[in-house]
Design a protein around this motif. Structure first.
Motif, PDB file in Angstrom:
ATOM      1  N   GLU A 189     -36.562  43.227 -36.705  1.00  0.00           N
ATOM      2  CA  GLU A 189     -35.510  44.248 -36.765  1.00  0.00           C
ATOM      3  C   GLU A 189     -34.205  43.654 -36.235  1.00  0.00           C
ATOM      4  O   GLU A 189     -34.213  43.023 -35.166  1.00  0.00           O
ATOM      5  CB  GLU A 189     -35.964  45.351 -35.811  1.00  0.00           C
ATOM      6  CG  GLU A 189     -35.400  46.706 -36.008  1.00  0.00           C
ATOM      7  CD  GLU A 189     -35.980  47.591 -34.888  1.00  0.00           C
ATOM      8  OE1 GLU A 189     -35.247  47.810 -33.911  1.00  0.00           O
ATOM      9  OE2 GLU A 189     -37.159  47.991 -35.002  1.00  0.00           O
ATOM     10  N   LYS A 190     -33.129  43.876 -36.956  1.00  0.00           N
ATOM     11  CA  LYS A 190     -31.841  43.335 -36.506  1.00  0.00           C
ATOM     12  C   LYS A 190     -31.219  44.263 -35.459  1.00  0.00           C
ATOM     13  O   LYS A 190     -31.272  45.480 -35.622  1.00  0.00           O
ATOM     14  CB  LYS A 190     -30.907  43.201 -37.715  1.00  0.00           C
ATOM     15  CG  LYS A 190     -29.608  42.516 -37.399  1.00  0.00           C
ATOM     16  CD  LYS A 190     -28.802  42.252 -38.654  1.00  0.00           C
ATOM     17  CE  LYS A 190     -27.527  41.523 -38.260  1.00  0.00           C
ATOM     18  NZ  LYS A 190     -26.681  41.191 -39.359  1.00  0.00           N
ATOM     19  N   VAL A 191     -30.643  43.707 -34.401  1.00  0.00           N
ATOM     20  CA  VAL A 191     -29.891  44.533 -33.451  1.00  0.00           C
ATOM     21  C   VAL A 191     -28.413  44.199 -33.622  1.00  0.00           C
ATOM     22  O   VAL A 191     -28.055  43.139 -34.122  1.00  0.00           O
ATOM     23  CB  VAL A 191     -30.349  44.321 -31.979  1.00  0.00           C
ATOM     24  CG1 VAL A 191     -31.757  44.829 -31.749  1.00  0.00           C
ATOM     25  CG2 VAL A 191     -30.215  42.858 -31.565  1.00  0.00           C
ATOM     26  N   ASP A 192     -27.551  45.143 -33.185  1.00  0.00           N
ATOM     27  CA  ASP A 192     -26.123  44.989 -33.474  1.00  0.00           C
ATOM     28  C   ASP A 192     -25.378  44.104 -32.500  1.00  0.00           C
ATOM     29  O   ASP A 192     -24.284  43.648 -32.787  1.00  0.00           O
ATOM     30  CB  ASP A 192     -25.444  46.374 -33.473  1.00  0.00           C
ATOM     31  CG  ASP A 192     -26.011  47.237 -34.584  1.00  0.00           C
ATOM     32  OD1 ASP A 192     -26.405  46.646 -35.611  1.00  0.00           O
ATOM     33  OD2 ASP A 192     -26.083  48.457 -34.392  1.00  0.00           O
ATOM     34  N   SER A 193     -25.952  43.933 -31.306  1.00  0.00           N
ATOM     35  CA  SER A 193     -25.205  43.142 -30.324  1.00  0.00           C
ATOM     36  C   SER A 193     -26.167  42.325 -29.474  1.00  0.00           C
ATOM     37  O   SER A 193     -27.364  42.645 -29.370  1.00  0.00           O
ATOM     38  CB  SER A 193     -24.381  44.069 -29.423  1.00  0.00           C
ATOM     39  OG  SER A 193     -25.266  44.816 -28.607  1.00  0.00           O
ATOM     40  N   LEU A 194     -25.618  41.297 -28.861  1.00  0.00           N
ATOM     41  CA  LEU A 194     -26.413  40.466 -27.958  1.00  0.00           C
ATOM     42  C   LEU A 194     -26.925  41.316 -26.790  1.00  0.00           C
ATOM     43  O   LEU A 194     -28.082  41.204 -26.382  1.00  0.00           O
ATOM     44  CB  LEU A 194     -25.549  39.296 -27.447  1.00  0.00           C
ATOM     45  CG  LEU A 194     -26.221  38.351 -26.458  1.00  0.00           C
ATOM     46  CD1 LEU A 194     -27.438  37.685 -27.062  1.00  0.00           C
ATOM     47  CD2 LEU A 194     -25.230  37.281 -25.973  1.00  0.00           C
ATOM     48  N   ASN A 195     -26.062  42.182 -26.271  1.00  0.00           N
ATOM     49  CA  ASN A 195     -26.473  43.026 -25.148  1.00  0.00           C
ATOM     50  C   ASN A 195     -27.691  43.878 -25.489  1.00  0.00           C
ATOM     51  O   ASN A 195     -28.616  44.010 -24.683  1.00  0.00           O
ATOM     52  CB  ASN A 195     -25.328  43.939 -24.701  1.00  0.00           C
ATOM     53  CG  ASN A 195     -24.271  43.161 -23.948  1.00  0.00           C
ATOM     54  OD1 ASN A 195     -24.404  41.936 -23.791  1.00  0.00           O
ATOM     55  ND2 ASN A 195     -23.237  43.829 -23.492  1.00  0.00           N
ATOM     56  N   GLN A 196     -27.689  44.444 -26.698  1.00  0.00           N
ATOM     57  CA  GLN A 196     -28.854  45.252 -27.118  1.00  0.00           C
ATOM     58  C   GLN A 196     -30.114  44.421 -27.116  1.00  0.00           C
ATOM     59  O   GLN A 196     -31.164  44.852 -26.654  1.00  0.00           O
ATOM     60  CB  GLN A 196     -28.632  45.761 -28.539  1.00  0.00           C
ATOM     61  CG  GLN A 196     -28.025  47.133 -28.600  1.00  0.00           C
ATOM     62  CD  GLN A 196     -27.909  47.576 -30.061  1.00  0.00           C
ATOM     63  OE1 GLN A 196     -28.751  47.260 -30.900  1.00  0.00           O
ATOM     64  NE2 GLN A 196     -26.856  48.305 -30.346  1.00  0.00           N
TER      65      GLN A 196
END
Ligand code: DGY
Length: 325
Positions: A189-196
């Motif tokens: 699953e792709k996440v939108d940010s490095l922090n996520q």
């Protein structure tokens, strides 16, 4: 006819060197330590091609020391951050690398580090050697099952996505952070940010290239976002992780564990305090180090050079658009 001079900066597989020596005047620097910049400048004078390794800082000065003859810099590896590609392009020098042949070996090794971190292999090995093994311990040295863990992959290119595939096959939940969306994601699953990604992952594995943007990508702030029980794996490049900040985070148990194949600098200084920590596994840049893979890398590097010597842009040239051959 005088054969073109080719310089190889470390000892390499004999059969590949024999192949290269048939078409070139071959200089192999097989000293126990890699050549210093001064030594390389001496050796490279008049060379047409350089067979380079990660330890070599292939700067504009090295290129200029070679002179007008230099046409090809062939890196033994997929990463070529040790080569000043802009300087090479300005001088019409092709830079080539070895993508693909080490994908499986490197990704499997990242998974080996993930498994050995989860099962505390390095720590258990030290435990036995230090005479601490007295009884079967039902409640000691417990690890965790990967099937209940989320793996976060930074950089979902060839190696990162292959690791995703291995992890999914081992029933892990896989998330990734990457600029583009690859065609094959193996259910990750792709996440939108490095922090996520840092917030959600039990294990974070780094697979992005080292560039000006990814230097210190994982430093104090990022380590503070990770879960307290998280593990950090780095098989990419040392400078992507700030080693002093990692030491701080591990020693204060801000994160639980790290496994490093690469450090900044390499080798790591013998007295770096991180080497005293129990919650660290560290190995000397060996992710691609199997006989089969290193032979393939050597062959591909020689193929790149031979193509260049024959005046064709090497198949695995990374600056094709910038050079005019
Ligand atoms: C690679 O292929 O980039 C390896 O890290 C060796 O440099």
């Amino acid at each position: 006819m005088v054969k073109p001079k080719v310089v190889v900066t470390r000892k390499q597989f004999t059969e590949e060197m024999e192949r290269l020596s048939k078409v070139s005047n071959l200089v192999i620097i097989d000293t126990p330590t890699p050549p210093t910049s001064k030594e390389l400048k001496e050796q490279i004078k008049g060379a047409t091609a350089l067979f380079a390794h990660i330890n070599d800082n292939v700067s504009s000065e090295i290129m200029d020391a070679a002179g007008q003859s230099l046409k090809i810099i062939a890196e033994f590896g997929v990463g070529y951050d040790n080569v000043d590609v802009n300087a090479a392009s300005e001088r019409n020098i092709a830079v080539a690398n070895t993508p693909g042949v080490l994908t499986e070996t490197t990704a499997s090794f990242a998974f080996t580090l993930i498994q050995s971190a989860a099962r505390r292999i390095a720590e258990c090995d030290r435990y036995v050697r230090n005479g601490k093994w007295k009884f079967f311990e039902p409640l000691d040295l417990l690890g965790y099952d990967l099937s209940s863990s989320t793996l976060g992959i930074i950089g979902f290119g060839r190696i990162g996505s292959y690791l995703g595939k291995i992890a999914s096959n081992n029933n892990m939940k896989v998330i990734y952070y990457n600029r583009s969306t690859p065609t094959e994601t193996y259910g990750a699953e792709k996440v939108d940010s490095l922090n996520q990604l840092l917030e959600k992952s039990d294990i974070v594995s780094i697979h992005c290239p080292y560039t000006a943007e990814t230097k210190n990508l994982i430093a104090k702030k990022e380590l503070s976002i990770m879960k307290n029980n998280a593990t950090l794996i780095n098989t990419a490049r040392g400078p992507i992780v700030n080693l002093d900040d990692l030491y701080e985070a591990l020693s204060k148990n801000r994160i639980a564990y790290a496994a490093l194949d690469v450090t900044d600098p390499e080798p790591i200084k013998k007295d770096h305090p991180i080497l005293k920590l129990e919650n660290l596994t560290i190995v000397p840049h060996i992710a691609s180090a199997t006989v089969e893979t290193r032979k393939k890398m050597s062959k591909m590097t020689v193929d790149n050079i031979i193509e260049g010597l024959n005046s064709s842009v090497p198949t695995y040239c990374v600056n094709t658009e910038k050079i005019h051959w």
